[in-house]
Motif scaffolding. Structure first.
Motif, short mmCIF file in Angstrom:
data_model
loop_
_atom_site.label_atom_id
_atom_site.label_comp_id
_atom_site.label_asym_id
_atom_site.label_seq_id
_atom_site.Cartn_x
_atom_site.Cartn_y
_atom_site.Cartn_z
N ARG A 1 23.86 -34.25 35.92
CA ARG A 1 23.64 -32.81 36.09
C ARG A 1 23.99 -32.08 34.79
O ARG A 1 24.90 -31.27 34.74
N CYS A 2 23.23 -32.40 33.75
CA CYS A 2 23.54 -31.87 32.42
C CYS A 2 23.54 -30.35 32.39
O CYS A 2 24.33 -29.74 31.66
N GLY A 3 22.67 -29.73 33.17
CA GLY A 3 22.57 -28.28 33.16
C GLY A 3 23.81 -27.57 33.63
O GLY A 3 24.01 -26.40 33.32
N SER A 4 24.66 -28.25 34.38
CA SER A 4 25.89 -27.62 34.87
C SER A 4 27.13 -28.30 34.30
O SER A 4 28.23 -28.16 34.83
N CYS A 5 26.96 -29.01 33.20
CA CYS A 5 28.05 -29.77 32.59
C CYS A 5 28.78 -28.95 31.54
O CYS A 5 28.16 -28.40 30.62
N VAL A 6 30.10 -28.89 31.66
CA VAL A 6 30.89 -28.06 30.73
C VAL A 6 31.03 -28.70 29.35
O VAL A 6 31.49 -28.05 28.41
N ILE A 7 30.63 -29.96 29.22
CA ILE A 7 30.74 -30.62 27.92
C ILE A 7 29.38 -31.06 27.38
O ILE A 7 29.29 -31.91 26.52
N GLU A 8 28.32 -30.45 27.90
CA GLU A 8 26.97 -30.89 27.53
C GLU A 8 26.73 -30.85 26.03
O GLU A 8 26.14 -31.77 25.45
N ASP A 9 27.21 -29.79 25.36
CA ASP A 9 26.96 -29.66 23.93
C ASP A 9 27.79 -30.63 23.10
O ASP A 9 27.50 -30.87 21.92
N LEU A 10 28.82 -31.21 23.70
CA LEU A 10 29.67 -32.18 23.00
C LEU A 10 29.25 -33.62 23.26
O LEU A 10 29.56 -34.52 22.49
N CYS A 11 28.56 -33.81 24.37
CA CYS A 11 28.13 -35.15 24.79
C CYS A 11 27.06 -35.67 23.84
O CYS A 11 26.19 -34.94 23.39
N GLU A 12 27.10 -36.97 23.54
CA GLU A 12 26.15 -37.59 22.62
C GLU A 12 25.10 -38.45 23.33
O GLU A 12 24.47 -39.31 22.73
N TYR A 13 24.93 -38.20 24.63
CA TYR A 13 23.90 -38.90 25.41
C TYR A 13 22.51 -38.46 24.94
O TYR A 13 22.23 -37.26 24.84
N LYS A 14 21.65 -39.41 24.64
CA LYS A 14 20.36 -39.09 24.05
C LYS A 14 19.32 -38.56 25.05
O LYS A 14 18.42 -37.84 24.70
N ASP A 15 19.48 -38.97 26.32
CA ASP A 15 18.47 -38.62 27.33
C ASP A 15 18.99 -37.58 28.31
O ASP A 15 18.94 -37.76 29.52
N LYS A 16 19.48 -36.48 27.79
CA LYS A 16 20.05 -35.44 28.65
C LYS A 16 18.97 -34.84 29.55
O LYS A 16 17.82 -34.70 29.15
N VAL A 17 19.39 -34.52 30.76
CA VAL A 17 18.50 -33.90 31.74
C VAL A 17 18.77 -32.41 31.73
O VAL A 17 19.80 -31.95 32.20
N ASP A 18 17.83 -31.64 31.19
CA ASP A 18 18.09 -30.22 30.98
C ASP A 18 18.13 -29.42 32.28
O ASP A 18 18.89 -28.47 32.43
#
Length: 212
Positions: free
Chosen positions: A193-210
């Motif tokens: 649930r990348c869209g509601s993740c508080v660390i999304e901008d810090l995460c280095e996962y390549k296939d983020k789900v917007d």
């Protein structure tokens, strides 16, 4: 991932949940030990339902032994692997009585010597019951650590060693709980649930789900 990113990750997880803890229901170290032992291949919700039936009847090593194998099975039969879990609970309780006066030991070696107790369970007990800054790595924490690149490793032991190396001391006590809850409710296995993740901008996962 650099140290600054890691620090910011835990600062945000702390801000979101300042006092994280296990979702397993327990009131004594023995109850926690039983609950964690029962949690293998079972959800915390399922374990809590089972222990809500078991603990009022038997929540000490002596009471578990007295209840007997069939009695223990009857109370935990809703859980996966309940036959083996019941056998381990009986053997664990007997060993606690014979070697530890019925008390849960606070040393890793003694914990891991108990039937049905491995490194992960020992880490949970040391952290949650005894306040030690251990980090237990389950499937959620393994996934989050690798996906975010916080502490990548090929197996749970590698991830645990990496986390112990890179998690700053102020965050080490609660790191296990923050990461497991993050993996359970936000960084989901099939669709994070990348869209509601508080660390999304810090995460280095390549296939983020917007889209959440």
């Amino acid at each position: 991932m650099n140290a600054e990113k890691r620090r910011l990750i835990f600062e945000r997880l702390h801000a979101e949940n300042p006092h994280p803890t296990t979702e397993l229901m327990w009131s004594t170290p023995f109850e926690l030990l039983v609950a964690v032992a029962l949690s293998a291949q079972s959800t915390d919700v399922g374990v809590n339902k089972a222990t809500a039936q078991l603990f009022p009847v038997a929540n000490t090593p002596g009471a578990i032994v007295e209840l007997g194998l069939d009695g223990v099975k009857a109370h935990i039969k809703t859980l996966g692997l309940y036959n083996n879990k019941a056998k381990n609970l009986i053997a664990m309780s007997e060993q606690l009585l014979s070697k530890h006066d019925g008390n849960v030991p606070g040393e890793r070696a003694a914990l891991e010597a108990l039937p049905g107790v491995g490194r992960k369970t020992a880490n949970v007990i040391l952290n949650t019951a005894f306040g030690e800054p251990t980090i237990a790595v389950d499937t959620h924490i393994f996934r989050v650590s690798n996906r975010t690149k916080l502490a990548p490793g090929k197996n749970v032991n590698e991830v645990e060693a990496k986390l112990n190396k890179v998690v700053a001391k102020p965050f080490r006590q609660n790191a296990h709980h923050w990461l497991i809850l993050h993996g359970r409710y936000t960084c989901l296995a099939r669709k994070p649930r990348c869209g509601s993740c508080v660390i999304e901008d810090l995460c280095e996962y390549k296939d983020k789900v917007d889209l959440d």
